[in-house]
Design a protein around this motif. Structure first.
Motif, PDB file in Angstrom:
ATOM      1  N   ASP A  51       0.848  -1.006   0.117  1.00  0.00           N
ATOM      2  CA  ASP A  51      -0.172  -0.007  -0.142  1.00  0.00           C
ATOM      3  C   ASP A  51       0.478   1.478   0.466  1.00  0.00           C
ATOM      4  O   ASP A  51       1.292   1.714   1.345  1.00  0.00           O
ATOM      5  CB  ASP A  51      -0.688   0.315   0.801  1.00  0.00           C
ATOM      6  N   PRO A  52       0.714   2.154  -1.179  1.00  0.00           N
ATOM      7  CA  PRO A  52       1.691   3.355  -1.172  1.00  0.00           C
ATOM      8  C   PRO A  52       1.677   4.676   0.030  1.00  0.00           C
ATOM      9  O   PRO A  52       2.990   4.651   0.437  1.00  0.00           O
ATOM     10  CB  PRO A  52       1.756   3.790  -2.832  1.00  0.00           C
ATOM     11  N   ASP A  53       0.385   4.775   0.408  1.00  0.00           N
ATOM     12  CA  ASP A  53      -0.006   5.519   1.774  1.00  0.00           C
ATOM     13  C   ASP A  53       1.027   4.790   2.976  1.00  0.00           C
ATOM     14  O   ASP A  53       1.392   5.581   3.673  1.00  0.00           O
ATOM     15  CB  ASP A  53      -1.441   5.620   2.304  1.00  0.00           C
ATOM     16  N   VAL A  54       0.438   3.615   3.256  1.00  0.00           N
ATOM     17  CA  VAL A  54       1.443   3.419   4.210  1.00  0.00           C
ATOM     18  C   VAL A  54       2.413   2.812   4.268  1.00  0.00           C
ATOM     19  O   VAL A  54       3.369   2.926   5.216  1.00  0.00           O
ATOM     20  CB  VAL A  54       1.165   1.313   4.876  1.00  0.00           C
ATOM     21  N   MET A  55       3.089   2.984   2.805  1.00  0.00           N
ATOM     22  CA  MET A  55       4.991   2.796   2.609  1.00  0.00           C
ATOM     23  C   MET A  55       4.872   3.936   2.691  1.00  0.00           C
ATOM     24  O   MET A  55       6.384   4.054   3.399  1.00  0.00           O
ATOM     25  CB  MET A  55       5.295   2.150   1.089  1.00  0.00           C
ATOM     26  N   LEU A  56       4.292   5.520   2.264  1.00  0.00           N
ATOM     27  CA  LEU A  56       4.994   6.678   2.628  1.00  0.00           C
ATOM     28  C   LEU A  56       5.529   6.907   3.866  1.00  0.00           C
ATOM     29  O   LEU A  56       6.165   7.204   4.550  1.00  0.00           O
ATOM     30  CB  LEU A  56       4.332   7.534   1.863  1.00  0.00           C
ATOM     31  N   ALA A  57       4.325   6.546   4.428  1.00  0.00           N
ATOM     32  CA  ALA A  57       4.651   6.792   6.888  1.00  0.00           C
ATOM     33  C   ALA A  57       5.494   5.738   7.186  1.00  0.00           C
ATOM     34  O   ALA A  57       6.347   6.749   7.616  1.00  0.00           O
ATOM     35  CB  ALA A  57       2.889   6.260   6.699  1.00  0.00           C
ATOM     36  N   TYR A  58       5.912   4.708   6.624  1.00  0.00           N
ATOM     37  CA  TYR A  58       7.383   4.176   7.271  1.00  0.00           C
ATOM     38  C   TYR A  58       8.171   4.396   6.398  1.00  0.00           C
ATOM     39  O   TYR A  58       9.278   4.771   7.065  1.00  0.00           O
ATOM     40  CB  TYR A  58       6.793   2.939   6.667  1.00  0.00           C
ATOM     41  N   LEU A  59       8.753   4.496   5.543  1.00  0.00           N
ATOM     42  CA  LEU A  59       9.431   5.633   4.542  1.00  0.00           C
ATOM     43  C   LEU A  59       9.752   7.248   5.399  1.00  0.00           C
ATOM     44  O   LEU A  59      10.777   7.382   5.780  1.00  0.00           O
ATOM     45  CB  LEU A  59       9.447   6.161   2.550  1.00  0.00           C
ATOM     46  N   ARG A  60       8.578   7.820   5.843  1.00  0.00           N
ATOM     47  CA  ARG A  60       9.424   8.941   6.667  1.00  0.00           C
ATOM     48  C   ARG A  60       9.195   8.773   8.171  1.00  0.00           C
ATOM     49  O   ARG A  60      10.554   9.572   8.876  1.00  0.00           O
ATOM     50  CB  ARG A  60       8.033  10.443   7.083  1.00  0.00           C
ATOM     51  N   GLY A  61       9.244   7.560   8.740  1.00  0.00           N
ATOM     52  CA  GLY A  61       9.958   6.671   9.608  1.00  0.00           C
ATOM     53  C   GLY A  61      10.858   6.374   9.772  1.00  0.00           C
ATOM     54  O   GLY A  61      11.566   7.103  11.330  1.00  0.00           O
ATOM     55  N   ILE A  62      11.397   6.243   8.714  1.00  0.00           N
ATOM     56  CA  ILE A  62      12.718   5.827   8.749  1.00  0.00           C
ATOM     57  C   ILE A  62      13.228   6.827   9.358  1.00  0.00           C
ATOM     58  O   ILE A  62      14.892   6.572   9.776  1.00  0.00           O
ATOM     59  CB  ILE A  62      12.962   4.786   7.897  1.00  0.00           C
TER      60      ILE A  62
END
Length: 168
Positions: A51-62
């Motif tokens: 899911d790209p929205d969830v992936m974006l959140a994780y990228l920001r979290g990293i």
């Protein structure tokens, strides 16, 4: 339907949770016990979000992880390997359906990838996955390097002492 509801939930709530460390920092929270005696934190993120929205959140979290490690006095040595369906969201030429449904998110993912690159996070993408999902390696976002096998990359980094952080 349930998957859609969960995706919306995570897309809305996860970024809020990732923002908490900045607020919590003012409350005197830290990770001293976990980082005690560690000069360099070596981790490899196995990124497989579908899911790209969830992936974006994780990228920001990293990116936040990187910043918080520095606050702890620990030098981050972070790597990411994009595997499976995640490869569909790191290309300059996404499938039309993905582009129509997620154009804004894909732009934000590209910005997040650039930010991680600026922080020194090394990123790779599994060429077997790009082939399986019909993504041309020449269209992969520039800071991300295609490699023969994402699995070999993850195993190799673990054997070099990088801690595995699964992002499934």
């Amino acid at each position: 339907m349930r998957k859609t509801i969960l995706s919306i939930f995570f897309a809305c709530v996860l970024p809020l949770g990732l923002a908490v460390p900045a607020v919590a920092d003012d409350e005197g929270l830290d990770n001293r016990e976990a980082t005690q005696g560690i000069e360099t934190m070596r981790a490899v993120y196995d990124m497989r979000k579908s899911d790209p929205d969830v992936m974006l959140a994780y990228l920001r979290g990293i990116a936040t992880n990187h910043e918080n490690l520095l606050k702890e006095g620990v030098e981050p040595d972070l790597r990411m390997v994009f595997i499976a369906e995640a490869v569909k969201f790191i290309t300059t030429d996404p499938e039309p359906e993905v582009d129509i449904d997620h154009a804004e998110t894909l732009e934000e993912i590209a910005k997040a990838v650039d930010r991680l690159d600026e922080l020194g996070v090394q990123m790779e993408v599994c060429a077997a996955a790009t082939r399986a999902y019909g993504v041309d390696n020449d269209t992969i976002l520039e800071p991300i390097k295609p490699v023969r096998s994402g699995f070999i990359a993850v195993m190799g980094y673990q054997n070099q002492g990088y801690a595995l952080v699964p992002v499934y």
